[in-house]
Design a protein around this motif. Structure first.
Motif, PDB file in Angstrom:
ATOM      1  N   ALA A  32       5.010  -5.434  -0.354  1.00  0.00           N
ATOM      2  CA  ALA A  32       3.940  -5.355   0.650  1.00  0.00           C
ATOM      3  C   ALA A  32       4.359  -6.009   1.964  1.00  0.00           C
ATOM      4  O   ALA A  32       4.100  -5.503   3.063  1.00  0.00           O
ATOM      5  N   ASP A  48       4.454  -8.353  -4.170  1.00  0.00           N
ATOM      6  CA  ASP A  48       4.154  -9.072  -2.921  1.00  0.00           C
ATOM      7  C   ASP A  48       5.278  -8.895  -1.890  1.00  0.00           C
ATOM      8  O   ASP A  48       5.019  -8.726  -0.678  1.00  0.00           O
ATOM      9  N   ARG A  57      -1.713   1.136   0.957  1.00  0.00           N
ATOM     10  CA  ARG A  57      -2.760   1.076  -0.085  1.00  0.00           C
ATOM     11  C   ARG A  57      -2.155   1.090  -1.481  1.00  0.00           C
ATOM     12  O   ARG A  57      -2.608   0.383  -2.381  1.00  0.00           O
ATOM     13  N   THR A 106      -0.870  -2.251  -2.178  1.00  0.00           N
ATOM     14  CA  THR A 106      -1.972  -3.198  -2.380  1.00  0.00           C
ATOM     15  C   THR A 106      -2.583  -3.067  -3.766  1.00  0.00           C
ATOM     16  O   THR A 106      -2.934  -4.054  -4.419  1.00  0.00           O
ATOM     17  N   ARG A 107      -2.737  -1.810  -4.185  1.00  0.00           N
ATOM     18  CA  ARG A 107      -3.312  -1.599  -5.526  1.00  0.00           C
ATOM     19  C   ARG A 107      -2.423  -2.193  -6.614  1.00  0.00           C
ATOM     20  O   ARG A 107      -2.904  -2.821  -7.574  1.00  0.00           O
ATOM     21  N   GLN A 123      -0.430  -4.613  -6.273  1.00  0.00           N
ATOM     22  CA  GLN A 123      -0.526  -6.053  -6.127  1.00  0.00           C
ATOM     23  C   GLN A 123      -1.797  -6.580  -6.791  1.00  0.00           C
ATOM     24  O   GLN A 123      -1.788  -7.608  -7.487  1.00  0.00           O
ATOM     25  N   GLN A 124      -2.934  -5.910  -6.581  1.00  0.00           N
ATOM     26  CA  GLN A 124      -4.207  -6.334  -7.176  1.00  0.00           C
ATOM     27  C   GLN A 124      -4.171  -6.270  -8.714  1.00  0.00           C
ATOM     28  O   GLN A 124      -4.669  -7.145  -9.399  1.00  0.00           O
ATOM     29  N   LYS A 156       4.795  -3.929   5.533  1.00  0.00           N
ATOM     30  CA  LYS A 156       4.018  -4.279   6.737  1.00  0.00           C
ATOM     31  C   LYS A 156       4.925  -4.689   7.887  1.00  0.00           C
ATOM     32  O   LYS A 156       4.650  -4.387   9.055  1.00  0.00           O
TER      33      LYS A 156
END
Length: 793
Positions: A290, A287, A439, A442-443, A445-446, A294
């Motif tokens: 990310a 997190d 991306r 994000t992956r 993180q998911q 950003k």
């Protein structure tokens, strides 16, 4: 019917009444034995401690269909899925470790008894005293001690370790030194006064012995063949105590089962907590990455031009994430198994899809828990523990192999999915670099978030499972007394067994006595062994104060027996074809004392009572006995011409000048007239004297003058005198004595007759007990004589 035919029939037939009469003759002994046995049974019942039956009923729950709150979480498989076998649960309930816990919980190793005049009774509820131990539990649990207390007052008591020994006075609450350490006796004020001046016995025994005693008394069985309901039964002198014991046993059984389940659940929960802490750290790092990307790049949205490729990539990525998740879990589990050196339970149901690993882990945990339970009352060298170690080691190797195979397979799956993902990524390389980098973040993180949420869910499920753990059994009926009446001692069974034993003891004695008996007892028993030789009859046993000589018109049993012998004697003499009258009868026996002189004398008297001329000759010149049967009060010698008043058979054989009339003594005995030739003086050479021709001259002459010539001869087995003159006899009567003459002695005259040394052999049984007279006592004598019934004596 001839005598021989009767003998043959008696030998070939089986008479049940005769066998029965053998035992009914001793009815007094049977009565005494039965009364004595029943008396012992009464005393035993009177002073035996009664026991009451107490029972409880429980149902062994099938966890797969119990309907508990855990059914919705069965995919955890924390508690295993196999149906508990009722037979195994019976062994677990009645295990030694369970009983030790029951004894400790209820304090059953210490018992207090109040002594009575003969028996003592145990005090369970509200005893007058309480025993407190100062020594450590490890010592008390192995201690064995008995001591006696006498309540003197509300503050003091007497103490002794040996019954009926002087007591030492102690005050309540003071230390008392004993072989097991100091103890303190405290009073129970509510009941102390009830036991004042009474003696109490306190028994302390090792816990394992007390547990083993109760374990051997309890009965556990299924209510039906295929039923999960168990009946647990215990018999004890105190129903309340038995009820407490059974309730405590069920309680300990359920408590141990719950503890076993909680151990596994706690181990699983701890494993999940460790994994959550690790995933939470990784998730926080992703997190933060990310957020930093950003912020640095200013990325706020994802381009829609790559939606199709991205959707496919997402699906592939999700599958890849699941594969990696499985790989991580399998690798973690493999690491735990490899690092474990001892015997600890393993976490179960952590999300691996391989059912083999889950079932092997469950079995491994069951064996580890069973090993821990057995080690409470045993050691690692016990063969059962060694066998469990071998099974655990085998399961561990199997688990390592399965985990290794799973890790390899998952690794290959991850590699394959990664390759596919690379192809999808190549299609979106045209996207801006920032979008691609975002991306990726994000992956990650998911993936990390999905694993974290999964573990949080499993942790909650585990906590719910622990909180809702149910016991292994359900109590249908709490312990209750089966009946208000005691079940032991069982009076009808004890009285019946005593009655049977009372009959069996004399029966066995009589049977063994009869089995070892080799004596003649009556005419019927003799006929079994002399089927080819007639038995003339039997003579009853005569008391010391009874008359030994029959009188005229005598109706006694002795006289009737002699009349039967006389009738059979006449029958045999008449059937013999011989020159002359054939009236010379020799009377002999095996050894002295069997009654040959008694028979000779009384047979002569009974023959003379029929107005026949009878001559009685005393031919036993070694041991003459005729003088003892004729006393001066019984006889009246009739006048006779005689040159030698004291001459007898011996003088006649020595002196050729003596005639028969010189040695004959006419007598009137009890109104019966008989002639007697006494034996005379005892010669130095009796055998040589009897071999002279004078014996034949004498017997030939007197047989012509008299109707019967009865010759009292010497015993056959002792001397040879009778054999020397046996040729002159027309009939040889062999006297046997009941209870004295052995069967082997009867074989001797039979053998002599077969060899031709004697002839005209017949038998008479003397001194027969009244109960054995006739055919085994079945047909007695004394017809026409009034007798009192046995109950009127």
């Amino acid at each position: 019917m001839s005598l021989n035919t009767q003998n043959s029939m008696s030998n070939n037939s089986f008479d049940f009444k005769e066998i029965l009469n053998t035992y009914t003759a001793y009815w007094k002994w049977f009565l005494f034995s039965v009364v004595f046995a029943l008396l012992i049974a009464y005393v035993n019942i009177r002073y035996a401690t009664p026991k009451f039956a107490v029972q409880t009923q429980i149902q062994i729950l099938d966890e797969k269909s119990s309907g508990s709150e855990l059914d919705m979480f069965r995919d955890l498989e924390i508690f295993g899925g196999q149906k508990t076998k009722v037979e195994d649960e019976i062994q677990i309930i009645n295990s030694r470790s369970n009983w030790i816990e029951v004894v400790k919980e209820l304090g059953l190793s210490t018992k207090i008894y109040v002594q009575g005049n003969i028996i003592e009774s145990e005090l369970y509820k509200n005893p007058p005293i309480k025993v407190n131990f100062i020594a450590p539990d490890s010592v008390i649990n192995r201690a064995k001690l008995n001591f006696f207390l006498t309540i003197s007052s509300s503050t003091t008591f007497g103490y002794t370790e040996e019954e009926d020994k002087p007591v030492k006075i102690y005050a309540f609450g003071k230390n008392i030194s004993t072989p097991i350490g100091d103890i303190v006796i405290t009073p129970n004020v509510a009941t102390l006064e009830n036991y004042k001046d009474k003696t109490l016995r306190v028994s302390i025994q090792p816990i394992d012995e007390a547990a083993q005693a109760y374990r051997g008394n309890v009965l556990i069985g299924a209510a039906d063949e295929y039923s999960n309901i168990l009946n647990v039964r215990l018999e004890d002198a105190i129903p309340e105590k038995a009820e407490d014991i059974l309730d405590a046993l069920v309680r300990v059984y359920n408590r141990n089962a719950i503890e076993d389940k909680q151990i596994i659940a706690d181990r699983t929960s701890n494993f999940i907590e460790e994994r959550i802490a690790n995933i939470a750290t990784r998730l926080s790092s992703v997190d933060q990455s990310a957020e930093d990307f950003k912020t640095e790049k200013g990325v706020t949205d994802i381009a829609s031009e790559a939606n199709i490729n991205l959707n496919v990539g997402v699906a592939n990525q999700q599958e890849l994430a699941n594969a990696r998740n499985q790989l991580n879990m399998a690798a973690s589990m493999q690491e735990i198994v490899q690092q474990q050196d001892g015997y600890e339970v393993l976490p179960t149901n952590i999300g691996l899809s391989d059912p083999t690993i889950a079932s092997t882990t469950d079995r491994y945990n069951q064996l580890v828990l069973e090993r821990k339970r057995l080690l409470k009352s045993s050691n690692e060298k016990n063969p059962v523990i060694v066998n469990l170690d071998q099974q655990i080691a085998g399961l561990k190797r199997s688990m390592q192999s399965s985990l290794s195979s799973t890790v390899n397979n998952l690794g290959m799956t991850v590699n394959s999915l990664s390759g596919q993902q690379a192809r999808f990524n190549s299609k979106i390389y045209s996207a801006p670099a920032n979008e691609k980098a975002l991306r990726d973040i994000t992956r990650k993180q998911q993936t990390t978030e999905s694993l974290y949420l999964y573990l949080l869910q499993k942790r909650e499920e585990s906590q719910i499972a622990v909180a809702s753990t149910s016991p292994k059994s359900k109590v249908i009926d709490k312990a209750y007394s089966v009946s208000k009446m005691p079940v032991s001692p069982k009076k009808p069974i004890i009285y019946l067994a005593s009655f049977i034993l009372g009959l069996l003891v004399p029966f066995s004695i009589i049977y063994v006595k009869d089995l070892l008996d080799n004596k003649i007892h009556n005419m019927h028993s003799l006929e079994k062994y002399v089927s080819d030789v007639p038995v003339l009859g039997e003579l009853p046993s005569i008391g010391k104060k009874e008359e030994k000589l029959v009188v005229k018109e005598d109706r006694s049993v002795l006289a009737e027996s002699l009349r039967i012998i006389r009738t059979n004697l006449d029958y045999i003499l008449k059937t013999k074809k011989k020159e002359g009258k054939g009236n010379v009868v020799f009377v002999t026996s095996s050894v002295p004392g069997e009654g040959k002189t008694f028979l000779s004398t009384n047979l002569s008297m009974i023959l003379a009572s029929t107005n026949k001329r009878v001559l009685l000759v005393g031919a036993d010149i070694r041991n003459p006995k005729l003088y003892s049967f004729f006393t001066s009060g019984d006889i009246d010698k009739m006048a006779k011409p005689s040159r030698n008043k004291d001459a007898g058979l011996t003088e006649y054989l020595y002196d050729n000048t003596l005639n028969v009339k010189d040695i004959v003594n006419p007598m009137l005995v009890h109104q019966n007239t008989i002639d007697v030739i006494y034996s005379g003086r005892i010669p130095p050479n009796p055998a040589e004297l009897l071999m002279s021709g004078r014996v034949e001259e004498l017997l030939t002459e007197v047989s012509k003058v008299y109707d019967y010539v009865i010759v009292d001869t010497a015993p056959l087995m002792v001397v040879t005198d009778t054999l020397l003159i046996s040729d002159y006899a027309d009939l040889l009567v062999y006297v046997t004595r009941a209870g004295v003459t052995e069967i082997s002695a009867v074989e001797f005259p039979l053998k002599l007759q077969q060899e031709g040394k004697i002839k005209g052999l017949s038998f008479v049984v003397n001194d027969v007990d009244a109960s054995n007279l006739g055919y085994g006592g079945k047909y007695g004598y004394g017809y026409g004589k009034t007798q009192k019934k046995w109950w009127k004596f």
